[in-house]
Scaffold this active site. Structure first.
Site, PDB file in Angstrom:
ATOM      1  N   SER A 313      23.843 -18.177 -26.462  1.00  0.00           N
ATOM      2  CA  SER A 313      23.513 -17.038 -25.617  1.00  0.00           C
ATOM      3  C   SER A 313      22.049 -16.600 -25.799  1.00  0.00           C
ATOM      4  O   SER A 313      21.139 -17.362 -25.507  1.00  0.00           O
ATOM      5  CB  SER A 313      24.491 -15.895 -25.909  1.00  0.00           C
ATOM      6  OG  SER A 313      24.384 -14.864 -24.973  1.00  0.00           O
ATOM      7  N   ASP A 324       9.985 -24.393 -24.470  1.00  0.00           N
ATOM      8  CA  ASP A 324       9.380 -24.758 -23.192  1.00  0.00           C
ATOM      9  C   ASP A 324       7.933 -24.302 -23.083  1.00  0.00           C
ATOM     10  O   ASP A 324       7.120 -24.940 -22.404  1.00  0.00           O
ATOM     11  CB  ASP A 324      10.189 -24.171 -22.027  1.00  0.00           C
ATOM     12  CG  ASP A 324      11.462 -24.962 -21.748  1.00  0.00           C
ATOM     13  OD1 ASP A 324      11.760 -25.900 -22.525  1.00  0.00           O
ATOM     14  OD2 ASP A 324      12.153 -24.651 -20.758  1.00  0.00           O
ATOM     15  N   LYS A 338      25.653 -22.015 -23.808  1.00  0.00           N
ATOM     16  CA  LYS A 338      26.192 -20.906 -23.005  1.00  0.00           C
ATOM     17  C   LYS A 338      25.096 -20.446 -22.055  1.00  0.00           C
ATOM     18  O   LYS A 338      24.182 -19.727 -22.444  1.00  0.00           O
ATOM     19  CB  LYS A 338      26.649 -19.759 -23.898  1.00  0.00           C
ATOM     20  CG  LYS A 338      27.219 -18.566 -23.136  1.00  0.00           C
ATOM     21  CD  LYS A 338      27.702 -17.504 -24.113  1.00  0.00           C
ATOM     22  CE  LYS A 338      28.195 -16.280 -23.376  1.00  0.00           C
ATOM     23  NZ  LYS A 338      27.092 -15.511 -22.746  1.00  0.00           N
TER      24      LYS A 338
END
Length: 409
Positions: A313, A324, A338
């Site tokens: 989460s 990223d 998730k």
């Protein structure tokens, strides 16, 4: 002619009222029906899937409200059945005591064994997401992906999350016996009974340690255990304190962190990132929204992040943003996977619901649902206990230190 027009108008008005879900005055809703209707309306307005799992959502409502519920418990069961039809383990109903407990845990406290549990969406089994660091469950050796087969002898294979939570809660000092399966059908599985002593658990979301580097200087080892209401301010304090110590780099440990408040995850990402996208959310209308860092990071020192299968989460949102944006190197094992966002909704009698309101993607538009985030450096650590995190017995931590030192050289 006027009489005919009046009749047509009345017929149309009745059809409109029925279409809007209004009941005639003779069939005014009972309090229990109103509670069900409130729950239905929340999902109707907020749920991420406009098809409601390819069901006629209005028809489900009309069927449930054809006759009054026998009592409040019958209304609760009807709401559970309604949400169960969505086949979304993260959208669920919580009775008043359960809802208060959830609210309390996100505020920084928890009672019970300290075990984060989910319903595996593929198998329907109760699966350990992670034990809270330092909790009785962690001390008993439970770990991510363990399956709960029974609680105090009661078959748990068909239990809901809330039923399981009720059985595991109890007075401090009492014990609960869990029947646990480790491994899977495709691997060598083992079933055992684990007796756990219940306790009151205070969640300290951020734990920091200053550690000396062999070549001189120091690194900051920060464990983030949960994204509760205290997490962001505590993380800010930890970073600022470590900056005063002039640490050369950071290791941020997100292992076994099951997530929590989305906003806490976003705020913490902002402490590490210069202006950049943190996460994209996609709502029920396929509208793409984003959360971003807009100011300079609180530190630019090298950062390594530890993750594993219990990182879920908000942990995945933070890890994905740092990976990223090339702000951190991720070390460990693939995260839980998730890829959805839930919001809590109050109901009038003190009960509530957690409802999936959006899906999310990482800054590079990765949808990690049921896939997880793959670390830059994969390091297995089978059998590693949470009590061993950050110690000489922790191979993932040791690789994280080596990776950080390589960045510093």
């Amino acid at each position: 002619m006027k009489r005919k027009l009046l009749q047509i108008t009345l017929i149309l008005l009745v059809q409109i009222c029925l279409g809007l879900g209004f009941l005639p005055a003779a069939q005014a809703m009972t309090e229990d029906q109103k509670l069900f209707n409130d729950a239905w309306r929340v999902v109707n307005q907020a749920y991420v899937d406009e098809t409601f799992n390819h069901q006629n959502w209005w028809a489900l409502r009309e069927k449930a409200l054809k006759k009054p519920f026998a009592n409040r418990e019958a209304a609760y069961s009807a709401i559970q059945d309604l949400l169960g039809s969505l086949e979304d383990p993260f959208t669920r109903f919580l009775r008043p005591a359960q809802y208060r407990s959830l609210r309390t845990s996100t505020a920084g406290e928890l009672s019970g064994v300290g075990l984060q549990v989910i319903t595996n969406p593929e198998t329907g089994q109760l699966e350990v997401l992670s034990p809270i660091v330092g909790s009785p469950a962690a001390q008993a050796g439970l770990k991510a992906h363990d399956i709960i087969l029974a609680i105090d002898g009661q078959d748990a294979t068909q239990m809901s999350l809330d039923e399981a939570a009720e059985l595991m809660r109890g007075t401090s000092g009492t014990t609960v016996v869990l029947t646990i399966q480790t491994g899977s059908d495709s691997q060598a599985s083992h079933v055992s009974k684990v007796s756990i002593r219940r306790d009151r658990i205070e969640l300290h979301p951020v734990q920091t340690d200053l550690r000396t580097l062999p070549e001189g200087g120091s690194l900051a080892y920060i464990q983030l255990n949960q994204f509760n209401a205290n997490a962001a301010p505590k993380m800010r304090e930890a970073i600022d304190q470590m900056e005063k110590q002039q640490v050369r780099g950071y290791i941020l440990d997100l292992r076994n962190n099951p997530g929590g408040l989305l906003q806490a995850g976003v705020e913490i990402a902002r402490y590490w990132l210069d202006p950049a996208i943190i996460v994209y959310s996609i709502d029920r209308h396929s509208m793409l929204n984003s959360f971003s860092a807009t100011q300079e990071a609180r530190t630019h020192a090298p950062l390594v992040v530890l993750v594993n299968g219990g990182s879920a989460s908000a942990s995945e949102i933070l890890a994905g943003a740092l990976q990223d944006n090339e702000r951190a190197t991720l070390v460990g094992e693939t995260t839980f996977g998730k890829g959805s966002i839930q919001s809590l909704f109050d109901l009038p009698d003190g009960s509530g619901m957690a409802v999936t309101i959006a899906k999310y993607e990482t800054p590079n538009h990765q949808n990690i649902n049921k896939v997880g985030i793959i670390p830059d450096i994969e390091v297995k650590a089978e059998g590693l206990l949470p009590s061993q995190f950050g110690t000489p017995d922790d191979p993932q931590y040791q690789i994280a230190v080596s990776t950080l030192r390589a960045h510093l050289s």
